[in-house]
Design an enzyme around this catalytic site. Structure first.
Site, PDB file in Angstrom:
ATOM      1  N   SER A 121      12.951  14.434 -29.373  1.00 50.56           N
ATOM      2  CA  SER A 121      12.303  14.833 -28.115  1.00 50.56           C
ATOM      3  C   SER A 121      10.813  15.101 -28.253  1.00 50.56           C
ATOM      4  O   SER A 121      10.137  15.329 -27.246  1.00 50.56           O
ATOM      5  CB  SER A 121      12.996  16.071 -27.535  1.00 50.56           C
ATOM      6  OG  SER A 121      12.804  17.189 -28.366  1.00 50.56           O
ATOM      7  N   LYS A 129      14.023  25.029 -22.862  1.00 50.66           N
ATOM      8  CA  LYS A 129      12.639  24.662 -23.177  1.00 50.66           C
ATOM      9  C   LYS A 129      11.674  25.234 -22.140  1.00 50.66           C
ATOM     10  O   LYS A 129      10.573  25.694 -22.474  1.00 50.66           O
ATOM     11  CB  LYS A 129      12.507  23.146 -23.247  1.00 50.66           C
ATOM     12  CG  LYS A 129      13.219  22.512 -24.439  1.00 50.66           C
ATOM     13  CD  LYS A 129      13.082  21.000 -24.435  1.00 50.66           C
ATOM     14  CE  LYS A 129      13.765  20.386 -25.658  1.00 50.66           C
ATOM     15  NZ  LYS A 129      13.651  18.920 -25.702  1.00 50.66           N
TER      16      LYS A 129
END
EC number: 3.4.21.53
Length: 835
Positions: free
Chosen positions: A738, A781
Site C-alpha cells: 500500500s 489509516k
C-alpha cells in the site's frame, strides 16, 4: 509429689513402666533435659499436648492433657542439633501447674511443673481373676506366634517379654494396686503398635483398675483373633469365613489398610452412583459407565502404591468429574443481552449488532426445538441433564437438528475489547466462561491431549476447559488463535479444525480421555489481531467480526464511563479528588498515546491517580483536586507525540505514508535521496523492508523512469545516480504494497527537488502502468492520519465505498481524494503547486 522439669510431646504414645526414646530438638525441651540432668538427678515429667497441638503453642496448664508420666533419663545420644533421649518411664501422674522458675533455676518459658499422685481403686479378687485370664491369653498368644510366626502387634519379642513378666510376678499383695497397674501397662506397651490415641487416653483417664484390665484383656483377645485371621488369609483363605465376627474383622482390616494407603474407592462409588441414577436423568452415557467399570477392574488388580495405579486413579477422577450431559440454564433474553453489551462496551455498533443476531438465532431455534428435555440436577441450582447430548445410534451421535450457527472470530488490534466482549456474551447468556490461550501453542497434544502411555500425560485444553466449567455448554474463548504455529510435534490448528466444525465436533476424541465427547453445545468464540496469519482452512469454519480502532470521541467516552470509575475504585479516590474534563482526556489521548485500544490510556490515568494518592498522604491535597494540562505534564512528563504533526518546513523527497498493522493504523515517513555513483541505476532500500514492500519500491522506480518526461525529470541522469529509499524506525519490520503511491511521490519529489506539504498523506498500491489499486484498513489509516494533523489523504478510487466506515469526526477534518491513476496525484501535488 515433687516439682521437676517437664517436656511436652505429640504424636507419640508412652506407656508407664516402659522404656521409651524421644527425639528432642526444641529449645524449651533441650533446656528441660539439661536442668533435669544437672539439678534433678535425671528425673523429669513427660506430658502430652492437648488435641495434638504444636509444642511451641503451650502457654498454660490447660494446653496439656490431664495425665502424663514421670520418667528418668537413662541415655542421651547426640544427633546434630537434636538429642535422642532414652527414658526409663515410671508411674502415671496428674498435671497440676507449670512454671518458669523452680528454686534457683529459671527459663524464658514454662519448663517446670508440679503434679499430683494418681490414686487407683479396684477389687483385689476381681483383679486377680483378670490377671489369671490375662496370663492365659498371653500364653495362648505366645503359642500362636510359635505356631504360625504371625506378625501380631508388638511382635515375638514383645509377647515373650510380656509372658516372662507375668510368670515372674506371682506374689501380689492385697494391700496395693501397684502390681495390677504395672501389669496393665505392660500389656498396653506390648500391643502399642496398632491401638489408637482414643484407647490410650481412655485407659489413662480411668482410675478404676477393673475397667482398665477389661480393656487390656479385650486387646489381648482381639490380638489372638487377628492372629488367627492372618493365618487364614496367608493360607489363601482355605476355609469359608462363615463366622460373622471373622467377616467383620476382615473387613475392618481391609478398611484400615485402605485408609493407610489413602485408597478411598472413588471409582467404585462413582459407578454405584451412576447405576443408581434414574434412567431418564442419567448424567453419564452408557459407554462411559462401561469404560469406567473396565478401568476400575484394572485398578483393583494393581498394587495400590504402583505408578500405574496412580495413573488409573487420575483417569477415573477425570471421567467422573467431567460434566457429560450436565448443562447450565440459559438466559435467552434479547433485551438483557443488549443491556449487558451496552453496559460493558461503548461504540462497537457493528459487532454488537452481529452478536445480537447471533444470540437471536440461538433464542429462536431454542423456542422452535423444545424437544430438548432438561431434567434438573438434584442439589445443584440452575444445572440440568440434557437428554439429547451423547445420543448414540448405530455407533454415531445423531441429533434432531444440526447446530449451524457459525463460530465467531473477533478480529482487531490489542485493547479493543475482544476478550471482554466474549465475557459479555457469556454473561448475557448466563453460561460459564472459560478462556483458553493459544498464543505460542505448537504441539497438537495441547489441543487433543497426550496419550496415557506417556509420563505426565494430561488431557488437552478443550477437555480441561470443560472440566473447569463443570457444564457441557460453556462459552469457550480461544484467545490469540492467529498466534499458533506447527513443528515436528504436529499441527495444533488441524486438531482445532475438528473442534470448530459443527459437523464433526459431536464426537470429538481427546487422546487422554480416549472417549468421544459431544462439543455441540459449546459456544466457541475465537480472537485474533489480524487476518494475515490465520490459516486458510480456518476461513471455511468461522465467521469474522472485525473490531476496529477507537476514535478520539470513543476513547474519551470509554475513559469517562468505564475507565475512571474502575481507577477511582482501585485507588480509593472520590470524584472530587479526581476531577478531569473531556478536553484534558482528549489532550492525554492525542499527546501521550498512539494505540488502537485504551490499555495505555488506562495505565496513564491510573498513574495520575497514584500520584494524587501520594499528594493526599503528603497532605498537599485535601478534598478536591482538578487535573488540567499543566498537571498532566507535571505527572506524565513532556508530551510524547505532537498532535499537529510535523510543523517543520517541507523537504523534497519526504512524504507521509499510512499503514495498517495488527495493532491498528499508523503513520510513517518515506524518505528518498540521491547521490552520484558508478553503479548504473543503483537502488538502495533500508528500514527493515520485507519482500512485498521492496518490490513495491522497485515498481515505483520503474514507473517513474518510464514516465520521466511526463513528470518533468527527463534530464535526470538515472545511469550515474544512486537512489536511496529509507523508511524510519528501522528496528521494525515493514511489509505490504500500500506504500506504492507514496514511494512514487517521494521519488518524484527527490528527483525534481519539489517538496510535498506535510499535511498530505497517501495510500494505495501502484502498477507499472500507474493504476492505483485498493488497500485495506482505510478507517484505521484515517484515524492514524487524524492524530498527526493530516488534512488531505489520497486513496484508491475502489476504496471510496469504504469511506462510510470512517467516523464523521475524521471526515470533518480530512479531505479524501479518490484516484484511479497516479497521474491524478501528480497533477494535484506538483502541477497545481506550480500553477
Amino acid at each position: 509429689m515433687k516439682k521437676l522439669p517437664y517436656i511436652a510431646i505429640r504424636n507419640q504414645l508412652i506407656a508407664p513402666y516402659s522404656t521409651a526414646t524421644v527425639k528432642i530438638g526444641r529449645p524449651n525441651s533441650l533446656a528441660a533435659i539439661q536442668f533435669a540432668q544437672t539439678g534433678f538427678n535425671g528425673e523429669i515429667y513427660i506430658f502430652y499436648t492437648k488435641d495434638n497441638k504444636m509444642v511451641d503453642s503451650i502457654k498454660k496448664t490447660s494446653d496439656l492433657e490431664e495425665y502424663g508420666v514421670k520418667a528418668k533419663i537413662k541415655e542421651i545420644v547426640e544427633q546434630g542439633k537434636l538429642q535422642n533421649v532414652v527414658f526409663e518411664v515410671e508411674e502415671l501422674v496428674k498435671v497440676k501447674e507449670i512454671y518458669k522458675e523452680l528454686g534457683k533455676y529459671s527459663f524464658t518459658s514454662d519448663i517446670f511443673a508440679s503434679v499430683t499422685e494418681v490414686e487407683y481403686s479396684g477389687n483385689f479378687d476381681i483383679l486377680s481373676d483378670y490377671r489369671s485370664k490375662a496370663k492365659m491369653l498371653i500364653e495362648k498368644l505366645s503359642n500362636l506366634h510359635d505356631e504360625i510366626g504371625s506378625y501380631i502387634y508388638g511382635g515375638r519379642r514383645g509377647i515373650k517379654e510380656l509372658e516372662k513378666a507375668f510368670s515372674a510376678n506371682t506374689n501380689i499383695s492385697p494391700l496395693t494396686h501397684d502390681s495390677f497397674n504395672v501389669d496393665i501397662w505392660k500389656i498396653i506397651d506390648a500391643l502399642t503398635i496398632e491401638h489408637s490415641w482414643k484407647e490410650y487416653f481412655a485407659i489413662i483417664n480411668e482410675t478404676n483398675l477393673e475397667k482398665n484390665y477389661e480393656l487390656a484383656i479385650n486387646m489381648l483377645i482381639n490380638a489372638i483373633k487377628m492372629g488367627k485371621l492372618d493365618e487364614e488369609v496367608n493360607s489363601t483363605m482355605r476355609g469359608d469365613l462363615e463366622n460373622q465376627q471373622r467377616d467383620f474383622l476382615l473387613r475392618e482390616r481391609l478398611r484400615q489398610i485402605k485408609k493407610l494407603l489413602k485408597d478411598d474407592e472413588a471409582g467404585a462409588k462413582a459407578i454405584e452412583n451412576m447405576e443408581d441414577a434414574e434412567e431418564n436423568a442419567r448424567q453419564y452415557p452408557d459407554y462411559v459407565i462401561e469404560a469406567l467399570k473396565t478401568e476400575q477392574n484394572r485398578l483393583a488388580s494393581m498394587m495400590p502404591a504402583s505408578p500405574e495405579a496412580n495413573i488409573s486413579k487420575t483417569y477415573i477422577d477425570l471421567i467422573t468429574t467431567l460434566p457429560w450431559k450436565k448443562v447450565s440454564g440459559e438466559l435467552l433474553d434479547i433485551d438483557n443481552v443488549r443491556k449487558i453489551l451496552d453496559k460493558h462496551h461503548y461504540g462497537l455498533e457493528k459487532p454488537k449488532e452481529r452478536i445480537l443476531e447471533f444470540i437471536s438465532v440461538l433464542t429462536y431455534t431454542k423456542k422452535e426445538n423444545e424437544k430438548n428435555e432438561y431434567v434438573p440436577v438434584k442439589g445443584e441450582e440452575n444445572r440440568f441433564i440434557d437428554k439429547n447430548l451423547f445420543v448414540n445410534k448405530t455407533g454415531n451421535f445423531l441429533k434432531d437438528r444440526v447446530n449451524n450457527i457459525p463460530i465467531l472470530t473477533l478480529i482487531g488490534p490489542p485493547g479493543t475489547g475482544k476478550t471482554t466482549l466474549a465475557k459479555s456474551i457469556a454473561e448475557a447468556l448466563g453460561r460459564q466462561f472459560v478462556k483458553i490461550s493459544l498464543g505460542g501453542v505448537k504441539d497438537e497434544s495441547e489441543i487433543r491431549g497426550h496419550r496415557r502411555t506417556y509420563v505426565g500425560a494430561l488431557p488437552g485444553k478443550i477437555i480441561s476447559g470443560i472440566k473447569k466449567a463443570g457444564v457441557s455448554n460453556p462459552v469457550i474463548l480461544l484467545d490469540e488463535i492467529d498466534k499458533m504455529s506447527s513443528d515436528f510435534r504436529g499441527d495444533p490448528l488441524s486438531a482445532l479444525l475438528e473442534v470448530l466444525d459443527p459437523e464433526q465436533n459431536t464426537n470429538f476424541q481427546d487422546h487422554y480421555l480416549d472417549l468421544e465427547y459431544d462439543l455441540s453445545k459449546v459456544l466457541f468464540i475465537a480472537t485474533a489481531n489480524s487476518f494475515d496469519s490465520i490459516p486458510a482452512p480456518l476461513y471455511d469454519r468461522v465467521e469474522f467480526l472485525e473490531l476496529s480502532t477507537y476514535t478520539l470521541i470513543e476513547k474519551t467516552r470509554i475513559a469517562r464511563t468505564h475507565l475512571l470509575s474502575k481507577i477511582l475504585s482501585l485507588n480509593a479516590l472520590t470524584e472530587k479528588q479526581y476531577q478531569i474534563t473531556d478536553e484534558v482526556l482528549a489532550y492525554i489521548i492525542k499527546n501521550y498515546t498512539r494505540e488502537s485500544g485504551v490499555r495505555n490510556l488506562q495505565r496513564l490515568l491510573d498513574s495520575i491517580a497514584r500520584k494524587i494518592v501520594v499528594r493526599i498522604l503528603d497532605k498537599k491535597v485535601d478534598k478536591e483536586f482538578v487535573i488540567d494540562k499543566a498537571i498532566v505534564r507535571e505527572f506524565l512528563g513532556p508530551e510524547l507525540y505532537n498532535e499537529k504533526g510535523d510543523e517543520t518546513q517541507p523537504k523534497a523527497g519526504v512524504v507521509n505514508a499510512l499503514a495498517y498493522t495488527a495493532y491498528g493504523g499508523t503513520s510513517m515517513t518515506i524518505e528518498v535521496t540521491t547521490f552520484p555513483t558508478t553503479a548504473k541505476g543503483a537502488l538502495n532500500l533500508t528500514g527493515q523492508l520485507k519482500d512485498v514492500m521492496r518490490e513495491s519500491a522497485t515498481i515505483s522506480l520503474a514507473y517513474v523512469r518510464s514516465n520521466a518526461e511526463k513528470f518533468g525529470i527527463k534530464d535526470f541522469d538515472f545511469e550515474n545516480t544512486s537512489i536511496h529509499i529509507h523508511v524510519p524506525e528501522g528496528a521494525i519490520q515493514k511489509d505490504g504494497p500500500s506504500a506504492g503511491v507514496t514511494f512514487t511521490t517521494a521519488i518524484i519529489s527527490a528527483l525534481s527537488k519539489k517538496a510535498v506539504p506535510n499535511t498530505i498523506a497517501m495510500t494505495g498500491e501502484i502498477t507499472l502502468r500507474g493504476k492505483v489499486l485498493p488497500i485495506g484498513g482505510l478507517k484505521e489509516k484515517s484515524l492514524a492520519a487524524s492524530q498527526i494533523g493530516i488534512k488531505t489523504i489520497f486513496i484508491p478510487k475502489d476504496n471510496e465505498k469504504n469511506l462510510i466506515d470512517v467516523p464523521e469526526e475524521v471526515k470533518k477534518d480530512i479531505k479524501f481524494v479518490p484516484v484511479e491513476y497516479y497521474d491524478e496525484i501528480f497533477k494535484y501535488i506538483f502541477e497545481a503547486k506550480n500553477k
